[in-house]
Enzyme design. Structure first.
Site, PDB file in Angstrom:
ATOM      1  N   ASP A   1      -5.679  15.697 -10.508  1.00  0.00           N
ATOM      2  CA  ASP A   1      -5.600  14.251 -10.687  1.00  0.00           C
ATOM      3  C   ASP A   1      -6.779  13.768 -11.536  1.00  0.00           C
ATOM      4  O   ASP A   1      -7.939  14.093 -11.251  1.00  0.00           O
ATOM      5  CB  ASP A   1      -5.615  13.566  -9.324  1.00  0.00           C
ATOM      6  CG  ASP A   1      -4.503  14.068  -8.427  1.00  0.00           C
ATOM      7  OD1 ASP A   1      -3.414  13.485  -8.451  1.00  0.00           O
ATOM      8  OD2 ASP A   1      -4.739  15.078  -7.721  1.00  0.00           O
TER       9      ASP A   1
ATOM     10  N   ASP B   1       1.191  -2.890   7.086  1.00  0.00           N
ATOM     11  CA  ASP B   1       0.284  -3.636   6.209  1.00  0.00           C
ATOM     12  C   ASP B   1       1.061  -4.691   5.418  1.00  0.00           C
ATOM     13  O   ASP B   1       2.001  -5.285   5.942  1.00  0.00           O
ATOM     14  CB  ASP B   1      -0.445  -2.658   5.276  1.00  0.00           C
ATOM     15  CG  ASP B   1      -1.876  -3.076   4.997  1.00  0.00           C
ATOM     16  OD1 ASP B   1      -2.061  -4.030   4.216  1.00  0.00           O
ATOM     17  OD2 ASP B   1      -2.797  -2.461   5.544  1.00  0.00           O
TER      18      ASP B   1
ATOM     19  N   ASP C   1       1.492   6.819  -8.627  1.00  0.00           N
ATOM     20  CA  ASP C   1       0.893   7.725  -7.652  1.00  0.00           C
ATOM     21  C   ASP C   1       1.469   7.539  -6.249  1.00  0.00           C
ATOM     22  O   ASP C   1       1.024   8.196  -5.301  1.00  0.00           O
ATOM     23  CB  ASP C   1      -0.627   7.504  -7.594  1.00  0.00           C
ATOM     24  CG  ASP C   1      -1.400   8.752  -8.054  1.00  0.00           C
ATOM     25  OD1 ASP C   1      -0.751   9.787  -8.273  1.00  0.00           O
ATOM     26  OD2 ASP C   1      -2.633   8.671  -8.181  1.00  0.00           O
TER      27      ASP C   1
ATOM     28  N   ASP D   1      13.020  -5.169   1.910  1.00  0.00           N
ATOM     29  CA  ASP D   1      12.157  -5.316   0.726  1.00  0.00           C
ATOM     30  C   ASP D   1      10.703  -5.112   1.148  1.00  0.00           C
ATOM     31  O   ASP D   1      10.102  -5.973   1.786  1.00  0.00           O
ATOM     32  CB  ASP D   1      12.344  -6.710   0.118  1.00  0.00           C
ATOM     33  CG  ASP D   1      11.482  -6.925  -1.121  1.00  0.00           C
ATOM     34  OD1 ASP D   1      10.818  -5.962  -1.566  1.00  0.00           O
ATOM     35  OD2 ASP D   1      11.464  -8.054  -1.641  1.00  0.00           O
TER      36      ASP D   1
ATOM     37  N   HIS E   1      -3.266  -5.231  -0.508  1.00  0.00           N
ATOM     38  CA  HIS E   1      -4.022  -4.454   0.467  1.00  0.00           C
ATOM     39  C   HIS E   1      -3.266  -3.195   0.887  1.00  0.00           C
ATOM     40  O   HIS E   1      -3.838  -2.091   0.955  1.00  0.00           O
ATOM     41  CB  HIS E   1      -4.303  -5.331   1.685  1.00  0.00           C
ATOM     42  CG  HIS E   1      -5.233  -4.735   2.689  1.00  0.00           C
ATOM     43  ND1 HIS E   1      -4.790  -4.074   3.821  1.00  0.00           N
ATOM     44  CD2 HIS E   1      -6.596  -4.700   2.738  1.00  0.00           C
ATOM     45  CE1 HIS E   1      -5.833  -3.670   4.532  1.00  0.00           C
ATOM     46  NE2 HIS E   1      -6.940  -4.035   3.909  1.00  0.00           N
TER      47      HIS E   1
ATOM     48  N   ASN F   1      -0.846  15.723  -9.490  1.00  0.00           N
ATOM     49  CA  ASN F   1       0.221  15.317 -10.409  1.00  0.00           C
ATOM     50  C   ASN F   1      -0.333  14.824 -11.758  1.00  0.00           C
ATOM     51  O   ASN F   1       0.331  14.098 -12.487  1.00  0.00           O
ATOM     52  CB  ASN F   1       1.079  14.216  -9.786  1.00  0.00           C
ATOM     53  CG  ASN F   1       0.282  12.943  -9.486  1.00  0.00           C
ATOM     54  OD1 ASN F   1      -0.951  12.965  -9.438  1.00  0.00           O
ATOM     55  ND2 ASN F   1       0.980  11.839  -9.295  1.00  0.00           N
TER      56      ASN F   1
ATOM     57  N   ASN G   1     -14.770  -5.313   9.862  1.00  0.00           N
ATOM     58  CA  ASN G   1     -15.914  -5.342   8.940  1.00  0.00           C
ATOM     59  C   ASN G   1     -16.873  -6.508   9.192  1.00  0.00           C
ATOM     60  O   ASN G   1     -17.263  -7.213   8.266  1.00  0.00           O
ATOM     61  CB  ASN G   1     -15.397  -5.429   7.490  1.00  0.00           C
ATOM     62  CG  ASN G   1     -14.359  -4.383   7.181  1.00  0.00           C
ATOM     63  OD1 ASN G   1     -14.504  -3.225   7.555  1.00  0.00           O
ATOM     64  ND2 ASN G   1     -13.307  -4.789   6.490  1.00  0.00           N
TER      65      ASN G   1
ATOM     66  N   VAL H   1      -5.368   4.143  21.060  1.00  0.00           N
ATOM     67  CA  VAL H   1      -5.522   3.933  19.617  1.00  0.00           C
ATOM     68  C   VAL H   1      -6.844   4.556  19.185  1.00  0.00           C
ATOM     69  O   VAL H   1      -7.851   4.427  19.885  1.00  0.00           O
ATOM     70  CB  VAL H   1      -5.501   2.433  19.246  1.00  0.00           C
ATOM     71  CG1 VAL H   1      -5.797   2.235  17.760  1.00  0.00           C
ATOM     72  CG2 VAL H   1      -4.154   1.821  19.584  1.00  0.00           C
TER      73      VAL H   1
ATOM     74  N   SER I   1     -10.752  -0.626   6.558  1.00  0.00           N
ATOM     75  CA  SER I   1      -9.331  -0.541   6.207  1.00  0.00           C
ATOM     76  C   SER I   1      -9.005   0.776   5.524  1.00  0.00           C
ATOM     77  O   SER I   1      -7.836   1.192   5.503  1.00  0.00           O
ATOM     78  CB  SER I   1      -8.938  -1.692   5.277  1.00  0.00           C
ATOM     79  OG  SER I   1      -8.804  -2.895   5.988  1.00  0.00           O
TER      80      SER I   1
END
Length: 534
Positions: free
Chosen positions: A61, A94, A103, A120, A127, A141, A219, A234, A281
């Site tokens: 890459d 998200d 990519d 959709d 983000h 690739n 953050n 989690v 994130s």
């Protein structure tokens, strides 16, 4: 060979026949003992570990050299063993993903938009595209960047709007959706400071279905818990820098489980480009990508094993094995994969719990109703079966488990309902017996069944091509109509009208008799017969 290995708790895992070398798996705690025992066996020439060779694999890459975080987590060495798997998708909960990004486009599978309630999944903010690229941009690739698990598909689930807000309700729905689709790696780079039973229940549901869930710590440079990261079951991920220190913006606290690079992360951007992003994130999907590598290396692992391997294989950065900044340490892809390859399946001997919640025991039912069943298992429920008087009625593979029962097709009587749940290891649990009485008003068909041949009259003359038409009527409805020509069945229709094209061109002159017979839903029948002449 199998008997010998079994006596030591080992098993055959492969063979190179022409040099008579067997690859075997051995419980980690018994490795040295088994090596020693097999080495002394006169039928075995040598015993050695399956050593790892490192190539220092570097993908082609074009911007890989700017992705400092991938060598930091030993991803290139891990890629010698696995680069992900098409059978291990990652759900990205998200803002969607740019479906035309060079990519990402080839790595996307169908997802869902919970804001618009449609399919959709285009990125409404940008983000989600950046998060997805961190986890699983297509690798090797000759284009752009590399993802941690470049061969694992991405399932985009849209819950974050164009103003950068999402509701807990939509996050919970997306988690449940991913779990119901069989996705075992879920990333949520979103969070809020309020605890929510809705989120915890959704997490528990996905966990019980076998999913491992990863979420950003957020953050704000605070130890205040953020959710869903701080929910039980989690993996909460804090952010590290290129010098393996805690990023200045990263949250921390005793609720942090692990850490991963999250500062100046080069990844995909909406519109087909690339950019550097900061935040937990990106620590979270990088960790989720490592989890996908673990599961790709050993698909038999449970979600609990995946999380345990992640944390136990991490590089400790704090002064103690666990601390409030890095959790159990910064993720290490190579060590995680090696541990996964040597891990034995965690034997599950616990039966799932199951109960029929509706209808209640000793109640009377009629008409159509839904039989509701609750089932749970620490490893996930595979399916639930419903039995009526000992006979399999139906099965359901998706929670909430429910079964439609039209009692009007059954005799008025007492019936016993039993539900059986199976977990992913094949264990089964049975509910208690629910006894119900079916009491439907029995319809007595006393009306006459009327059959009418409308296209021809008795004694009519026919030409070379005839269209026979007939109809039937009855109080209880028509189930079937049959047409006979001179006693031979020519047509059957499962409705109250019958049409038949009759080619009479080659018939000789004379009389022809045809009959139309009809049957109602109560089993009664009616008939009309006429004779025509050519």
């Amino acid at each position: 060979m199998d008997k010998l290995l079994h006596s030591h708790g080992a098993a055959t895992a492969g063979e190179i026949e022409n040099i008579r070398v067997h690859r075997i798996t051995v419980p980690e705690h018994a490795l040295e003992q088994v090596k020693k025992a097999l080495s002394k066996n006169p039928n075995i020439q040598f015993v050695e570990e399956n050593f790892i060779a490192e190539s220092g694999y570097v993908p082609n890459d074009e911007r890989y050299s700017s992705q400092w975080h991938l060598p930091m987590i030993s991803a290139p060495d891990g890629w010698d063993l696995t680069t992900g798997s098409p059978s291990v998708p990652i759900a990205i909960i998200d803002s969607g993903v740019d479906s035309t990004h060079p990519d990402l486009a080839g790595n996307l599978i169908a997802g869902y938009n919970f804001l618009e309630n449609n399919t959709d999944t285009q990125d409404v903010l940008g983000h989600g595209t950046a998060v997805a690229g961190s986890a699983a941009a297509i690798t090797d690739n000759i284009t752009g960047v590399a993802g941690v698990a470049g061969d694992s598909p991405i399932m985009p689930l849209v819950i974050l709007d164009a103003n950068d807000y999402a509701t807990y309700y939509d996050i919970a729905r997306a988690m449940n959706y991913a779990a119901d689709q069989g996705v075992r790696i879920i990333n949520i780079s979103i969070g809020g400071s309020s605890y929510s039973s809705t989120l915890q229940n959704a997490v528990n549901y996905a966990w019980n279905k076998g999913a491992a869930i990863f979420a950003r710590a957020h953050n704000y440079s605070t130890d205040t818990p953020y959710y869903p990261a701080a929910c039980a079951n989690v993996v909460a991920v804090s952010a590290t820098t290129s010098s393996d220190t805690l990023a200045s913006f990263s949250n921390y606290g005793d609720w942090i489980d692990i850490s991963a690079p999250g500062a100046y992360i080069l990844t995909t951007t909406r519109g087909g480009g690339y950019g550097n992003w900061n935040g937990t994130s990106f620590s979270s999907p990088i960790t989720a990508g490592v989890a996908a590598l673990i599961l790709s290396a050993n698909p038999s692992l449970t979600n609990a094993q995946v999380v345990d391997i992640l944390t136990q294989s991490a590089d400790a950065l704090g002064s103690t094995r666990f601390d409030t900044y890095f959790g159990y340490g910064r993720v290490n892809a190579l060590e995680s994969i090696l541990t996964a390859l040597g891990a034995a399946p965690d034997e599950d001997t616990i039966d799932p719990s199951v109960a029929i919640t509706s209808p209640q025991n000793d109640t009377t039912v009629n008409g159509s109703l839904t039989v509701s069943v609750s089932a749970a298992d620490e490893r996930g429920v595979d399916r639930v079966e419903l039995y009526v008087d000992g006979e399999l009625f139906d099965e359901d593979i998706t929670s909430p488990y429910s079964f439609f029962w039209d009692t009007t097709t059954d005799a008025n009587d007492t019936y016993e309902l039993v539900a059986v749940a199976y977990d992913t290891a094949g264990n089964s649990g049975q509910s208690g017996v629910i006894s119900v009485s079916v009491d439907n008003v029995i319809f007595k068909d006393t009306g006459a069944l009327i059959v009418t041949i409308s296209s021809h009259k008795d004694g009519a003359s026919i030409g070379d091509l005839e269209k026979v038409q007939a109809s039937a009527s009855d109080d209880s409805g028509i189930s079937r109509m049959e047409l006979f020509l001179d006693g031979e069945l020519k047509a059957v229709k499962y409705k109250s009208e019958l049409r038949w094209n009759w080619n009479t061109r080659k018939l000789s002159k004379g009389a022809y008799t045809f009959s139309v017979k009809a049957f109602d839903t109560a089993g009664n029948e009616g008939i009309e017969t006429i004779t025509v002449y050519k």
